[in-house]
Design an enzyme around this catalytic site. Structure first.
Site, short mmCIF file in Angstrom:
data_model
loop_
_atom_site.label_atom_id
_atom_site.label_comp_id
_atom_site.label_asym_id
_atom_site.label_seq_id
_atom_site.Cartn_x
_atom_site.Cartn_y
_atom_site.Cartn_z
CD GLU A 78 50.01 64.42 23.20
OE1 GLU A 78 48.97 65.11 23.09
OE2 GLU A 78 50.30 63.49 22.43
CG HIS A 104 42.73 66.51 15.37
ND1 HIS A 104 42.65 65.29 14.73
CD2 HIS A 104 43.03 66.24 16.66
CE1 HIS A 104 42.90 64.32 15.60
NE2 HIS A 104 43.13 64.88 16.78
CG LEU A 113 38.70 64.13 17.30
CD1 LEU A 113 39.25 65.50 16.91
CD2 LEU A 113 38.70 63.20 16.09
CG ASP A 142 47.71 63.16 17.93
OD1 ASP A 142 48.49 62.58 18.72
OD2 ASP A 142 46.56 63.52 18.26
#
Length: 378
Positions: free
Chosen positions: A124, A244, A300, A267
Site C-alpha cells: 500500500e 472510517h 485515523l 486495515d
C-alpha cells in the site's frame, strides 16, 4: 490424510445445509454428503468458508513493515485466525526500500510454511499522492524506481497487490505492473475521474478502502469515489469499523457496486489480537483510543477491526443477510485475487480454509488447508 466432520450447519458459500458430513483430504474439501453413518468429529455451529483479508498491516503486536522473519508474519496470521481470517495479504505501507524488501523477504519465507494462509503481499504505497496520504509518511512517497520494479517482479511472493495513485503512476506503468502479475488497486489519490477511468482501462481492478483517502464525489468533479461507484467491474474494499465511513455511505456503495463487488477488509494494525495500546508506524506514534487508532495529529491510522466484527457490522449496519456478509468476507476478496476456485466456498476441490461460527456468529474455530489454526478454549 482424511478427516470427516459431521456439521450441524454448513454454509458452502451460496446456501446453507443442515446435518451433513464434510470430508477433508489433503487440505481440500473432498465431498459433502447427507449420509451420516461415518464421521470423525462433530462440529456444532455454522461451518463457513474462512475469511480472506486483503489489507492486514499487523496483528499480535507485530507490524508487517517491521517484520524481519517468517515467525513475525505467522504471528500476524495467528492473531487474525482467532477472528476467522484464514488467508491474508500482509500489507506493507509506504516506507523506504530497505524496509519494503525486508518485509517482502519475511513474507516469502512465511509462505514456505503457510502458502494458503499467507497468500502473498500487498504494497500500500509508496506511489501515493501526498495530498491524500493520511497517516502514510510523505517523506517516503515516490515514483516507481528501478529497485521497486525489481521488487514487484519477484516470483517468490505469491499474490502481489499494489495500491497506487493514478495521479502519480502512469497508465504505461500500470500496464507494466499488470504484465508482471501484479493486482493493481487505486487509492490514496487526488486523481480526477478521467485519470481513474484511464487507470481502470490500463488494468487496475479495484479500490482500497473506498471513500477514505481519495478524491471525493462532487457534481462537476466525480473524483475517484464517483468513478469507483460507477464502474460495474471493479472491486472495492470497505472498512466497517464505525470510524472510517458512515454506514449510509457503505449502503450507497453496496447499492452502486452490487453484492459481488464489495468486500470487507480490516486495515488492521498490531493491536488486533494483543493488548498493545501504542506503537510506532514508520516514524510516527500511533495510539489506541478504545476502538480507534490515531496518529500524532489525530488522523485515523489503520484500525483495530477484525473480520469477525466486520461481518457482524455488515449484518447490523448494512442490513445484509448473514450469507451475504460472509461472502463479502470470503468469496468476494477471493475473486479479487483470482482465487475464486480455491477460496470463498466449501465445495469439492476448494481449499479447506474454514471457520466455525458459534452463538451470535462468533468465531470458535479456524482451519487453513484442513489444519487447525485456532480454537476457542473451553
Amino acid at each position: 490424510m482424511s478427516k470427516r466432520y459431521l456439521v450441524s450447519q454448513l454454509f458452502d458459500g451460496q446456501q446453507m445445509f443442515k446435518n451433513v458430513v464434510l470430508t477433508v483430504e489433503n487440505g481440500r474439501v473432498a465431498s459433502i454428503d447427507k449420509e451420516r453413518n461415518r464421521w470423525d468429529e462433530k462440529l456444532v455451529g455454522i461451518l463457513a468458508p474462512g475469511f480472506v483479508d486483503l489489507q492486514v498491516n499487523g496483528g499480535g503486536g507485530v507490524l508487517i513493515n517491521d517484520a524481519v522473519d517468517a515467525d513475525q508474519v505467522l504471528t500476524v496470521l495467528n492473531a487474525h485466525g482467532q477472528f476467522g481470517t484464514t488467508a491474508m495479504l500482509p500489507t506493507v505501507i509506504t516506507d523506504d526500500l530497505a524496509s519494503m524488501t525486508r518485509a517482502a523477504d519475511a513474507v516469502a519465507r512465511a509462505r514456505q510454511s503457510s502458502p494458503f494462509g499467507i497468500l502473498g503481499i500487498h504494497f500500500e504505497g509508496p506511489h501515493l499522492a501526498p495530498a491524500k496520504g493520511g497517516v502514510h509518511n510523505a517523506e517516503h512517497m515516490r515514483p516507481i524506481g528501478e529497485a521497486e520494479w525489481q521488487l514487484y517482479a519477484r516470483d517468490d511472493l505469491g499474490v502481489k497487490m499494489i495500491t497506487l495513485a493514478p495521479d502519480v503512476v502512469s497508465e504505461a506503468e500500470i500496464r507494466t505492473l499488470v504484465s508482471l502479475g501484479v493486482i493493481v488497486f487505486l487509492g490514496h489519490s487526488n486523481a480526477s475521474a478521467d485519470e481513474v477511468d484511464a487507470a481502470l482501462a490500463a488494468g487496475a481492478v479495484g479500490f482500497t478502502h473506498l471513500f477514505n483517502a481519495m478524491s471525493p464525489l462532487a457534481s462537476r468533479a466525480p473524483g475517484m469515489v464517483g468513478s469507483a461507484l460507477l464502474d460495474e467491474y471493479s472491486m472495492a474494499g470497505i472498512i466497517l469499523d464505525g470510524h472510517h465511513m458512515d454506514y449510509r455511505a457503505a449502503r450507497l456503495a453496496l447499492k452502486c457496486k452490487g453484492q459481488d463487488n464489495l468486500m470487507l477488509v480490516t486495515d488492521a494494525m498490531p493491536p488486533v489480537g494483543s493488548d498493545q495500546q501504542s506503537f510506532e508506524l514508520v516514524g510516527r506514534q500511533v495510539t489506541r483510543h478504545q476502538c480507534r487508532l490515531e496518529g500524532p495529529d489525530g488522523q485515523l491510522a489503520g484500525s483495530v477491526l477484525d473480520m469477525n466484527q466486520a461481518v457482524l457490522n455488515a449484518i447490523d449496519g448494512l442490513g445484509v443477510a448473514p450469507g451475504q456478509a460472509l461472502r463479502m468476507a470470503s468469496a468476494n476478496p477471493a475473486r479479487a485475487l483470482g482465487m475464486e476456485e480455491a477460496l470463498g466456498h466449501l465445495k469439492p476441490g476448494a481449499l479447506a480454509n474454514m471457520v466455525l461460527l458459534g452463538t451470535g456468529m462468533k468465531v470458535t474455530r479456524t482451519w487453513v488447508a484442513g489444519e487447525p489454526l485456532w480454537q476457542e478454549e473451553v
